[in-house]
Design an enzyme around this catalytic site. Structure first.
Site, PDB file in Angstrom:
ATOM      1  N   ALA A  92     -10.885  18.255  10.389  1.00  0.00           N
ATOM      2  CA  ALA A  92     -12.118  18.342  11.164  1.00  0.00           C
ATOM      3  C   ALA A  92     -13.276  17.788  10.363  1.00  0.00           C
ATOM      4  O   ALA A  92     -13.249  17.750   9.135  1.00  0.00           O
ATOM      5  CB  ALA A  92     -12.402  19.799  11.548  1.00  0.00           C
ATOM      6  N   ASP A  93     -14.284  17.359  11.078  1.00  0.00           N
ATOM      7  CA  ASP A  93     -15.540  16.968  10.468  1.00  0.00           C
ATOM      8  C   ASP A  93     -16.655  17.458  11.374  1.00  0.00           C
ATOM      9  O   ASP A  93     -16.571  17.305  12.599  1.00  0.00           O
ATOM     10  CB  ASP A  93     -15.644  15.458  10.276  1.00  0.00           C
ATOM     11  CG  ASP A  93     -16.833  15.115   9.405  1.00  0.00           C
ATOM     12  OD1 ASP A  93     -16.710  15.270   8.169  1.00  0.00           O
ATOM     13  OD2 ASP A  93     -17.887  14.739   9.944  1.00  0.00           O
TER      14      ASP A  93
END
Length: 189
Positions: A68-69
């Site tokens: 994830a970012d």
């Protein structure tokens, strides 16, 4: 079942994923996180989550990888982690009395397939006084936090309203992540 790997060094993402009762390893990929020219914030977080997943998957092709970012955005500008007190105060001055967006790209990848989603949450900040900013900076909480705040901590008192996923603001939209995990048979439908 394939081993599960969280491709992140974020303690908050690790804690959120642990809430689901999953058994997983943590590996932190090293990627270039530069923003491309004219790249939208949604495209940016999507690209980074995919790249993180692919880097870890290349090292562990038998695994299922979650990456994830998350970025804090106001008026199309990404607010990163504060460099120092002055930088934090500048960010809070931008956020004060406004609504901003949190974008997260979440990718889940295996050798056979990859799925990516982008989740957006709107966060409203109250007007912050100089005293509010001094108090918050002195707490130490803003250091190392995107946008110089943590909704799960002291900063919650400055946020009267959010529209969307609370866990997205923390760093991993759990509802949407669970939907992806079900596609990969990591969680049951």
């Amino acid at each position: 079942m394939a081993s599960l790997i969280l491709a992140s060094s974020s303690a908050r993402r690790r804690e959120l994923l642990q809430q689901l009762g999953l058994d997983f390893q943590v590996l932190s990929p090293d990627i270039d996180e530069s923003l491309y020219e004219n790249e939208s914030i949604a495209d940016y977080v999507q690209r980074l989550s995919r790249q993180k997943a692919q880097v870890v998957l290349a090292q562990h092709p038998e695994a299922v990888v979650i990456a994830a970012d998350t970025s804090v955005s106001i008026l199309g500008q990404i607010l990163g982690k504060p460099l120092d007190r002055e930088h934090a105060f500048a960010m809070w001055s931008m956020l004060s009395g406004t609504t901003h967006e949190i974008y997260s790209g979440v990718s889940i990848a295996s050798y056979a397939e990859q799925s990516t989603i982008v989740v957006k949450t709107q966060v409203e900040f109250q007007v912050l006084s100089q005293a509010d900013m001094e108090y918050y900076w002195n707490s130490g909480e803003p250091v190392g936090k995107a946008g110089a705040y943590a909704i799960q901590g002291i900063a919650a008192q400055f946020i009267p309203r959010i529209v969307g996923s609370y866990s997205n603001v923390v760093g991993l939209p759990l509802h949407e992540t669970v939907q992806l995990l079900k596609k990969f048979n990591i969680l049951r439908s």
